[in-house]
Structures are given as structure tokens and as C-alpha cells.
Design a protein around this motif. Sequence first.
Motif, PDB file in Angstrom:
ATOM      1  N   LEU A  37      51.503  41.614  41.640  1.00  0.00           N
ATOM      2  CA  LEU A  37      50.206  42.176  41.268  1.00  0.00           C
ATOM      3  C   LEU A  37      49.956  41.895  39.787  1.00  0.00           C
ATOM      4  O   LEU A  37      49.629  42.769  39.000  1.00  0.00           O
ATOM      5  CB  LEU A  37      50.145  43.679  41.578  1.00  0.00           C
ATOM      6  CG  LEU A  37      49.853  43.992  43.039  1.00  0.00           C
ATOM      7  CD1 LEU A  37      49.826  45.498  43.274  1.00  0.00           C
ATOM      8  CD2 LEU A  37      48.525  43.386  43.493  1.00  0.00           C
ATOM      9  N   ASP A  38      50.123  40.627  39.451  1.00  0.00           N
ATOM     10  CA  ASP A  38      49.805  40.162  38.112  1.00  0.00           C
ATOM     11  C   ASP A  38      48.291  40.034  37.963  1.00  0.00           C
ATOM     12  O   ASP A  38      47.542  40.103  38.951  1.00  0.00           O
ATOM     13  CB  ASP A  38      50.480  38.822  37.850  1.00  0.00           C
ATOM     14  CG  ASP A  38      50.084  37.787  38.894  1.00  0.00           C
ATOM     15  OD1 ASP A  38      49.067  37.106  38.661  1.00  0.00           O
ATOM     16  OD2 ASP A  38      50.753  37.682  39.928  1.00  0.00           O
ATOM     17  N   SER A  39      47.838  39.830  36.745  1.00  0.00           N
ATOM     18  CA  SER A  39      46.396  39.787  36.487  1.00  0.00           C
ATOM     19  C   SER A  39      45.716  38.614  37.193  1.00  0.00           C
ATOM     20  O   SER A  39      44.595  38.741  37.701  1.00  0.00           O
ATOM     21  CB  SER A  39      46.140  39.702  34.979  1.00  0.00           C
ATOM     22  OG  SER A  39      46.554  40.892  34.342  1.00  0.00           O
ATOM     23  N   ALA A  40      46.395  37.460  37.253  1.00  0.00           N
ATOM     24  CA  ALA A  40      45.782  36.289  37.873  1.00  0.00           C
ATOM     25  C   ALA A  40      45.591  36.494  39.368  1.00  0.00           C
ATOM     26  O   ALA A  40      44.503  36.280  39.916  1.00  0.00           O
ATOM     27  CB  ALA A  40      46.646  35.053  37.612  1.00  0.00           C
ATOM     28  N   THR A  41      46.655  36.915  40.057  1.00  0.00           N
ATOM     29  CA  THR A  41      46.578  37.091  41.505  1.00  0.00           C
ATOM     30  C   THR A  41      45.577  38.176  41.876  1.00  0.00           C
ATOM     31  O   THR A  41      44.770  38.002  42.795  1.00  0.00           O
ATOM     32  CB  THR A  41      47.966  37.454  42.066  1.00  0.00           C
ATOM     33  OG1 THR A  41      48.886  36.416  41.734  1.00  0.00           O
ATOM     34  CG2 THR A  41      47.916  37.636  43.572  1.00  0.00           C
ATOM     35  N   THR A  42      45.617  39.284  41.170  1.00  0.00           N
ATOM     36  CA  THR A  42      44.738  40.402  41.503  1.00  0.00           C
ATOM     37  C   THR A  42      43.274  40.037  41.265  1.00  0.00           C
ATOM     38  O   THR A  42      42.412  40.344  42.086  1.00  0.00           O
ATOM     39  CB  THR A  42      45.111  41.646  40.679  1.00  0.00           C
ATOM     40  OG1 THR A  42      46.517  41.880  40.801  1.00  0.00           O
ATOM     41  CG2 THR A  42      44.358  42.868  41.162  1.00  0.00           C
ATOM     42  N   ARG A  43      43.009  39.364  40.159  1.00  0.00           N
ATOM     43  CA  ARG A  43      41.628  38.918  39.895  1.00  0.00           C
ATOM     44  C   ARG A  43      41.154  37.952  40.972  1.00  0.00           C
ATOM     45  O   ARG A  43      40.055  38.080  41.497  1.00  0.00           O
ATOM     46  CB  ARG A  43      41.564  38.247  38.518  1.00  0.00           C
ATOM     47  CG  ARG A  43      40.228  37.559  38.231  1.00  0.00           C
ATOM     48  CD  ARG A  43      40.262  36.771  36.929  1.00  0.00           C
ATOM     49  NE  ARG A  43      41.376  35.856  36.851  1.00  0.00           N
ATOM     50  CZ  ARG A  43      41.463  34.689  37.496  1.00  0.00           C
ATOM     51  NH1 ARG A  43      40.477  34.314  38.314  1.00  0.00           N
ATOM     52  NH2 ARG A  43      42.505  33.896  37.340  1.00  0.00           N
ATOM     53  N   ARG A  44      42.009  36.994  41.326  1.00  0.00           N
ATOM     54  CA  ARG A  44      41.634  35.986  42.306  1.00  0.00           C
ATOM     55  C   ARG A  44      41.386  36.593  43.677  1.00  0.00           C
ATOM     56  O   ARG A  44      40.412  36.277  44.354  1.00  0.00           O
ATOM     57  CB  ARG A  44      42.742  34.934  42.390  1.00  0.00           C
ATOM     58  CG  ARG A  44      42.241  33.515  42.379  1.00  0.00           C
ATOM     59  CD  ARG A  44      43.351  32.486  42.542  1.00  0.00           C
ATOM     60  NE  ARG A  44      44.426  32.618  41.593  1.00  0.00           N
ATOM     61  CZ  ARG A  44      45.659  32.992  41.918  1.00  0.00           C
ATOM     62  NH1 ARG A  44      45.953  33.289  43.162  1.00  0.00           N
ATOM     63  NH2 ARG A  44      46.590  33.081  41.001  1.00  0.00           N
ATOM     64  N   MET A  45      42.285  37.464  44.122  1.00  0.00           N
ATOM     65  CA  MET A  45      42.152  38.061  45.454  1.00  0.00           C
ATOM     66  C   MET A  45      41.070  39.125  45.505  1.00  0.00           C
ATOM     67  O   MET A  45      40.530  39.420  46.568  1.00  0.00           O
ATOM     68  CB  MET A  45      43.490  38.672  45.884  1.00  0.00           C
ATOM     69  CG  MET A  45      44.560  37.641  46.187  1.00  0.00           C
ATOM     70  SD  MET A  45      46.087  38.395  46.784  1.00  0.00           S
ATOM     71  CE  MET A  45      45.533  39.075  48.365  1.00  0.00           C
ATOM     72  N   GLY A  46      40.733  39.692  44.356  1.00  0.00           N
ATOM     73  CA  GLY A  46      39.759  40.778  44.321  1.00  0.00           C
ATOM     74  C   GLY A  46      38.375  40.380  44.767  1.00  0.00           C
ATOM     75  O   GLY A  46      37.566  41.231  45.153  1.00  0.00           O
ATOM     76  N   SER A  47      38.092  39.089  44.750  1.00  0.00           N
ATOM     77  CA  SER A  47      36.748  38.634  45.109  1.00  0.00           C
ATOM     78  C   SER A  47      36.516  38.582  46.616  1.00  0.00           C
ATOM     79  O   SER A  47      35.382  38.629  47.072  1.00  0.00           O
ATOM     80  CB  SER A  47      36.497  37.244  44.508  1.00  0.00           C
ATOM     81  OG  SER A  47      37.421  36.308  45.034  1.00  0.00           O
ATOM     82  N   ASP A  48      37.610  38.496  47.402  1.00  0.00           N
ATOM     83  CA  ASP A  48      37.402  38.351  48.843  1.00  0.00           C
ATOM     84  C   ASP A  48      38.382  39.155  49.691  1.00  0.00           C
ATOM     85  O   ASP A  48      38.509  38.930  50.887  1.00  0.00           O
ATOM     86  CB  ASP A  48      37.474  36.878  49.250  1.00  0.00           C
ATOM     87  CG  ASP A  48      38.796  36.217  48.863  1.00  0.00           C
ATOM     88  OD1 ASP A  48      38.883  34.998  49.027  1.00  0.00           O
ATOM     89  OD2 ASP A  48      39.705  36.908  48.395  1.00  0.00           O
TER      90      ASP A  48
END
Length: 223
Positions: free
Chosen positions: A43-54
Amino acid sequence: MGSLRHPSGIKQEIVDKVVARRGRLHAYEQVNPTKTALVVVDLDSATTRRMGSDTEILNIIQPINDLAAALRAYEGVVAWVTTPIQKASDNFKAIFGETTAAMYEDEGKPGGESHAIWHELDAKPGDVYATKKQSSAFFPGNCDLHEQLQKLGITTLLITGTVTNVCCEASARDAAELGYKVIMVSDAMQGHAHGLHEAALATFFRVYGDVRPTDEVLRLIKN
């Protein structure tokens, strides 16, 4: 007496087979919080930001924070695992493609997003931190999390994070092979679409360990 139902929605025919085999719904009916670690996967910033959109990934933030607070209150351990890829292997590029590999390498640069825990998660300085090279946090040579937890006397793991059917499942299975009692927290992890989250939980429940929702795990910690 009717069939026992699983609170995480695992199919009844699977639940019935498991209960018939071992005589109860859950593999682990008690938890010693002082020997328990909450493991939060990717749950790093990159993964969470990326997955948060869909996906509904942001819905798992509060359950994880609740579990972390409860474990700390009962002298347990909270561990955060990230996967900053600074140089993708040839095999990684073959599986995921050059473009995706380049994206992960950019996020994995020193100071990149994949090094930082998502800002809404309640990570503390005294928690355990580990980085892994590939999917599993417990495959030998991939990560030093096992060694860190062994020094702390940890015997039970609560697996949360992303994604259920890849890094969470790989870590949970390998941890079970190492002899940990492992509980996958069903509503504190996010999987891919098409039922893959559910399939991973069902397989783990059948063969490797236990599956419970956050409210049940909190009761185990506090009792």
C-alpha cells in the motif's frame, strides 16, 4: 443445526467441506496479540494512487488503521511491506511488458512513490518496515520480513493490502509454509476484478490458513 456460513462470503459448498473435515468453521479460534503481526502489503503511494482510480482500494484504509491501532494497544506488531523495483528483471519485462516495467522502475527510484506508505495509513516510526524484490514477502531471499518478525517472537500473521490474488496471496501461502498461523483479513485487502479476490480467499481458507473480516479479527485481538 443448519450449515455454518462464512462471514466473508466464501461459497457454502466450500465451507461445508472444510467444516466436515476439521469440525469447525475457523482454523484459529484464538489469537495471542503479543505474538501477532499485522502485515500490510504494497500500500505504497504509487500503487494506491494507481488503483484508486478504478477499484475500491480506499475502503480498506480504515480497517487496516483499526487493526494497527488494536494490535499496538495489545503489544502486537505492525509491519509495512513495499516493493520498490529499481531495475526490472528480464523475466519481469517479458511478463509485464517494457512500458509497465519502465513505470515501476520510475516509481522505484530513490525518493519515488513506491518507497512511501500511502499518506492516509497510520504508519508509526516504531513499526516494522521491509521491502521485497518480488511478489512474496516470505519467499527466501526476497525480503527480510521473516527474520525481523522471528526476532520479535511473532507466530501469527494478519495479511492485508494489495492485491489479494497476487502479492497478498503469495505472501500468505509462503508464510504458512514457514509455520506461521496466517489469517487473510477479507475486507482489508483489495483484489483484481472478475472474482479473483474471492477465489484467492476461498483457496486459502481450504488449504493454507484462515480468512476472517476485520470485525472478527478485532474481537480476537481484544479477547
